[in-house]
Enzyme design. Structure first.
Site, PDB file in Angstrom:
ATOM      1  CG  ASP A 232      -1.866   1.171   1.246  1.00  0.00           C
ATOM      2  OD1 ASP A 232      -2.978   1.012   0.698  1.00  0.00           O
ATOM      3  OD2 ASP A 232      -1.504   2.238   1.780  1.00  0.00           O
ATOM      4  CB  ILE A 233       0.976   4.267  -2.181  1.00  0.00           C
ATOM      5  CG1 ILE A 233       1.331   3.415  -3.415  1.00  0.00           C
ATOM      6  CG2 ILE A 233       1.743   5.587  -2.218  1.00  0.00           C
ATOM      7  CD1 ILE A 233       0.972   4.087  -4.737  1.00  0.00           C
ATOM      8  CG  ASN A 240      -5.271  11.384  -5.437  1.00  0.00           C
ATOM      9  OD1 ASN A 240      -4.603  11.594  -6.440  1.00  0.00           O
ATOM     10  ND2 ASN A 240      -6.417  10.718  -5.465  1.00  0.00           N
ATOM     11  CG  HIS A 245      -8.237  13.044  -8.478  1.00  0.00           C
ATOM     12  ND1 HIS A 245      -8.338  12.054  -7.524  1.00  0.00           N
ATOM     13  CD2 HIS A 245      -9.093  14.027  -8.074  1.00  0.00           C
ATOM     14  CE1 HIS A 245      -9.214  12.408  -6.602  1.00  0.00           C
ATOM     15  NE2 HIS A 245      -9.702  13.600  -6.913  1.00  0.00           N
ATOM     16  CG  ASP A 249      -5.144   8.702 -11.954  1.00  0.00           C
ATOM     17  OD1 ASP A 249      -5.452   8.228 -10.849  1.00  0.00           O
ATOM     18  OD2 ASP A 249      -5.970   9.207 -12.741  1.00  0.00           O
ATOM     19  CD  GLU A 275      -4.823   4.003  -1.127  1.00  0.00           C
ATOM     20  OE1 GLU A 275      -4.981   4.370   0.043  1.00  0.00           O
ATOM     21  OE2 GLU A 275      -5.726   4.028  -1.975  1.00  0.00           O
TER      22      GLU A 275
END
Length: 365
Positions: A232-233, A240, A245, A249, A275
């Site tokens: 997981d980031i 974000n 966004h 992305d 994420e």
């Protein structure tokens, strides 16, 4: 020209159509070094078995499968394809000089001439065969027949040039039809392949999606122990909200590609959702998994992104091991997710090993 030649042409087209429809289902591409010459030679022999009523010029269509083999696969397979029909001719006809000359002109010459126009890309499903190449081959072989036909067929004193011209036109028509069939089959295969990729690929990151991952993971879990890593980031929502966004992305894409290039050759990474990413590994020992997870964390933390200037992008990892084939894959993923949750609450940028005895081991990356 004997009307039986038109029957030969129809038989060739039918055989080629059947071969194209069966090749993917029977996995003949894996064994093409022997399957292609065998099937090509068999097609030649089937045409030879047709009743030609003593007309030697009506029989020349049996070299067309060899021409297609030369265009598709090159000289090795095309020459190997000449062996079955050559043996058939020598067994069923008197062994004379004219028989060997017939083999040279009707089998070996088409194999070599067509191989000259072979392109390596033509053996794959991503390239098409040029119609012009097919017409050039027809012209070269047709000229050869006009010049040397009378020497090979000793029973023919005067070559019927008009009949030969009609036969050459039929010859060219069959070649064009077979090339068109092959190209259309390739286009259909490519289209289906792209649809399969789209169905199994996450469009944002380019990684496999969860559906594709679960199919592979379930098949692997039935055969051997494995480990699942949930990645997981860290602080992605803040990133974000800060940069927008589009930059979020882009960060997802870069982290996904980085994981894909960092994992071991036989492991498998996919996008889990949001994420989060998921990695299937064949490692099961704590020490090996710890070194592996540390490597992934370090790869992300030290990566210089092409996103807007930012600092401190890291990942947290949760790891669970399935030690036997009877273990529930979904439970293993759930345990890895629980271990990821522990990593998040232990400071992030770290990995956690989950053990079924409810013992949590968290380690800094």
């Amino acid at each position: 020209m004997n009307p039986i030649a038109f029957t030969d042409a129809c038989v060739l087209i039918a055989l080629s159509y059947a071969a194209l429809k069966l090749k993917h289902r029977l996995f003949m591409e894996r064994y093409e070094l022997w399957s292609a010459p065998l099937l090509t030679g068999l097609a030649c022999i089937i045409i030879m078995l047709q009743p030609h009523f003593g007309d030697p010029f009506a029989a020349v269509l049996y070299c067309i499968p060899i021409i297609m083999a030369g265009l598709r696969f090159g000289w090795v397979i095309s020459l190997l394809s000449t062996l079955p029909p050559s043996l058939f001719l020598l067994i069923h006809e008197p062994v004379e000089i004219s028989s060997f000359l017939q083999i040279v002109q009707e089998l070996l010459a088409p194999a070599l001439v067509s191989s000259w126009f072979h392109k390596k890309e033509s053996a794959s499903a991503y390239a098409e065969i040029s119609f012009m190449d097919g017409l050039k081959i027809c012209g070269m072989l047709g000229l050869s027949r006009f010049l040397f036909g009378g020497y090979i067929y000793t029973n023919t004193t005067i070559v019927d040039y008009f009949s030969q011209l009609l036969l050459l036109l039929l010859f060219a028509l069959v070649i064009i039809v077979l090339i068109a069939m092959y190209n259309e089959d390739n286009r259909t295969w490519v289209f289906q392949h792209r649809l399969e990729i789209q169905a199994n690929q996450d469009r944002l990151t380019g990684l496999p999606n969860l559906r594709s991952f679960m199919n592979i993971a379930q098949n692997t879990a039935r055969r051997r122990p494995l480990s699942i890593m949930m990645v997981d980031i860290d602080n992605f929502k803040l990133y974000n909200d800060t940069y927008g966004h589009l930059q979020g992305d882009l960060l997802l894409y870069e982290v996904g590609q980085l994981l894909s290039s960092t994992i071991h050759e036989h492991d498998y990474a996919a996008r889990y959702g949001g994420e989060e990413f998921i990695v299937l590994s064949h490692l099961t020992e704590d020490s090996q998994l710890s070194a592996y997870a540390h490597k992934l964390c370090h790869a992300v933390a030290s990566h210089h992104s092409s996103c807007v200037e930012r600092t401190g992008v890291t990942v947290s990892i949760g790891i669970s091991v399935s030690f036997n084939a009877q273990a529930d894959l979904l439970r293993t993923i759930s345990e890895a997710d629980e271990a990821l949750y522990a990593s998040k609450h232990s400071g992030k940028n770290r990995f956690t090993l989950y053990h079924s005895i409810n013992r949590i081991i968290a380690k800094n990356a």
